[in-house]
Design an enzyme around this catalytic site. Structure first.
Site, mmCIF file in Angstrom:
data_model
loop_
_atom_site.group_PDB
_atom_site.id
_atom_site.type_symbol
_atom_site.label_atom_id
_atom_site.label_comp_id
_atom_site.label_asym_id
_atom_site.label_seq_id
_atom_site.Cartn_x
_atom_site.Cartn_y
_atom_site.Cartn_z
ATOM 1 N N GLY A 2 -0.428 20.187 -52.497
ATOM 2 C CA GLY A 2 -1.612 19.771 -53.226
ATOM 3 C C GLY A 2 -2.631 19.199 -52.279
ATOM 4 O O GLY A 2 -2.601 19.444 -51.073
ATOM 5 N N GLY A 28 -6.780 27.111 -47.134
ATOM 6 C CA GLY A 28 -7.613 25.923 -46.925
ATOM 7 C C GLY A 28 -9.087 26.229 -47.137
ATOM 8 O O GLY A 28 -9.819 25.440 -47.745
ATOM 9 N N ASP A 29 -9.511 27.383 -46.656
ATOM 10 C CA ASP A 29 -10.894 27.802 -46.874
ATOM 11 C C ASP A 29 -11.161 27.998 -48.365
ATOM 12 O O ASP A 29 -12.217 27.614 -48.876
ATOM 13 C CB ASP A 29 -11.195 29.104 -46.133
#
Length: 87
Positions: A2, A28-29
């Site tokens: 998370g 992540g992007d």
């Protein structure tokens, strides 16, 4: 697992739903893009974090990096669990 968000008066953690990860590259992007997209639509920090975690999780479902299907994000956002705290 998370992501967390810290503001001037609270700490919020969004727990990602469990999925079978195919390729985490680009997650992540996708998380950042999901957060910024939700904020641009007027969502508050908590809902933007929920959408971000759903987008990052959705990206991990595909073999090709950076592929995020909107229907996956919508489905997964309902499974993201928000935990709150205070500073």
């Amino acid at each position: 697992r998370g992501a967390g968000l810290i503001s001037s008066d609270e700490v919020v953690f969004a727990r990602a739903p469990r999925v079978e990860v195919v390729n985490p590259v680009g997650s992540g992007d996708a998380l950042l893009a999901g957060y910024l997209d939700a904020r641009s639509l007027g969502e508050d920090d908590r809902e933007s974090l929920r959408w971000a975690v759903a987008a990052g999780t959705a990206a991990a479902l595909h073999e090709s990096p950076g592929v995020v299907e909107p229907e996956d994000v919508r489905r997964l956002s309902a499974e993201v669990r928000i935990q709150e705290g205070t500073i």
